[in-house]
Design an enzyme around this catalytic site. Structure first.
Site, PDB file in Angstrom:
ATOM      1  N   TYR A 171      -2.167  -0.763  10.112  1.00 18.29           N
ATOM      2  CA  TYR A 171      -2.085  -1.199   8.715  1.00 18.29           C
ATOM      3  C   TYR A 171      -0.708  -0.564   8.146  1.00 18.29           C
ATOM      4  O   TYR A 171      -0.032  -1.265   7.087  1.00 18.29           O
ATOM      5  CB  TYR A 171      -3.242  -0.429   8.114  1.00 18.29           C
ATOM      6  CG  TYR A 171      -3.409  -0.726   6.525  1.00 18.29           C
ATOM      7  CD1 TYR A 171      -4.314  -1.944   6.365  1.00 18.29           C
ATOM      8  CD2 TYR A 171      -3.074   0.191   5.514  1.00 18.29           C
ATOM      9  CE1 TYR A 171      -4.246  -2.340   4.996  1.00 18.29           C
ATOM     10  CE2 TYR A 171      -3.386  -0.216   4.349  1.00 18.29           C
ATOM     11  CZ  TYR A 171      -4.044  -1.331   4.032  1.00 18.29           C
ATOM     12  OH  TYR A 171      -4.111  -1.553   2.637  1.00 18.29           O
ATOM     13  N   SER A 219       0.693  -0.930   0.072  1.00 14.92           N
ATOM     14  CA  SER A 219       0.189  -0.022   0.062  1.00 14.92           C
ATOM     15  C   SER A 219       0.926   1.053  -0.080  1.00 14.92           C
ATOM     16  O   SER A 219       2.077   1.126   0.326  1.00 14.92           O
ATOM     17  CB  SER A 219      -0.816  -0.036   1.211  1.00 14.92           C
ATOM     18  OG  SER A 219      -1.606   1.224   1.324  1.00 14.92           O
TER      19      SER A 219
END
Length: 260
Positions: A150, A137
């Site tokens: 995350y 990501s």
């Protein structure tokens, strides 16, 4: 362009929807035989042509079931896509709002699922001179106050890919990373998931928030990335066309990341 994938066998994690499902569909279109895993398999996954495996990939047992099934059903593994992620469980809170249990769950799914699947698949990948793509990501490059768990897990996943590429490149295994920005999956598109929570914090309706995302997030192209676009990049990196690309991290975010 001939990607030379029609004789290959692939394992895709987080395959029941979003980027994972789009990747299964794109690989199947190239003639790849696929085992697709998710916590809950769906009719869409079977319709896409994958052998579905229902497994909790946040556990060692779940990953073991997946890889053993792939080896038993298809005889080996040429391609591994570590895509599964803890998007549904991501909370907007910062560091002091994330307890050990939550952090460990995110790490187990985002990072340790890839570690475990890669470890178990490597003998076959080495034998077949295969390829791995890890789906990270842009949060690994743009760490913010939240979602901290995350971001940390994705940064570690990106680093893992570089290390694996260096260690196993001489044995013929290529490892690359794809780092999407905002992608129009359920994480953002479902009002009950992360996107809906961020919209509520911003004080706007979810549908309006989705419309505003390109401007709010500085997306140069003016639109959110589609899962099929990420899948196309993944399939390219798995193919022989990308035979001399390894240890790289490819951002696909419509221009969100402005730094070099």
């Amino acid at each position: 362009m001939d990607l030379n994938l029609d004789s290959k066998v692939a394992v895709v994690t987080g395959a029941s929807r979003g980027i994972g499902l789009a990747t299964v569909e794109a690989l199947a279109a190239e003639g790849v035989r696929i085992v697709g895993a998710a916590r809950r398999t769906t009719p869409d996954l079977e319709a896409a042509g994958a052998i579905p495996v229902a497994a909790d990939l946040g556990t060692a047992e779940g990953v073991d079931t997946l890889i053993k099934t792939a080896l038993a059903e298809l005889g080996g593994i040429d391609l591994l896509v570590n895509n599964v992620g803890a998007g549904d469980a991501v909370q907007p809170g910062g560091f002091l709002e994330v307890d050990d249990t939550t952090l460990q769950k995110v790490l187990d799914l985002n990072l340790f699922s890839a570690i475990r699947a890669t470890r178990l698949a490597l003998p076959s990948l080495i034998e077949r001179r295969g390829a791995i793509v890890n789906v990270s990501s842009i949060n690994s490059k743009l760490p913010a106050a939240a979602p901290v768990a995350y971001s940390v897990s994705k940064a570690a996943l990106t680093a893992l890919g570089k290390s694996l590429a260096e260690e196993f490149g001489a044995q013929g295994v290529r490892v690359n990373t794809v780092s999407p920005g905002t992608v129009l999956t359920g994480i953002w598109g479902d009002a009950d998931n992360f996107g809906g929570k961020i919209a509520a914090l911003a004080g706007v309706e979810h549908a309006e928030f989705l419309r505003q995302i390109p401007e709010r997030f500085g997306i140069t192209t003016g639109r959110i990335t589609e899962p099929r676009e990420v899948a196309a990049l993944i399939v390219f990196l798995l193919s022989d066309v990308a035979a001399n690309i390894t240890g790289a991290d490819f951002v696909i975010d419509g221009g969100m990341v402005k730094a070099l």
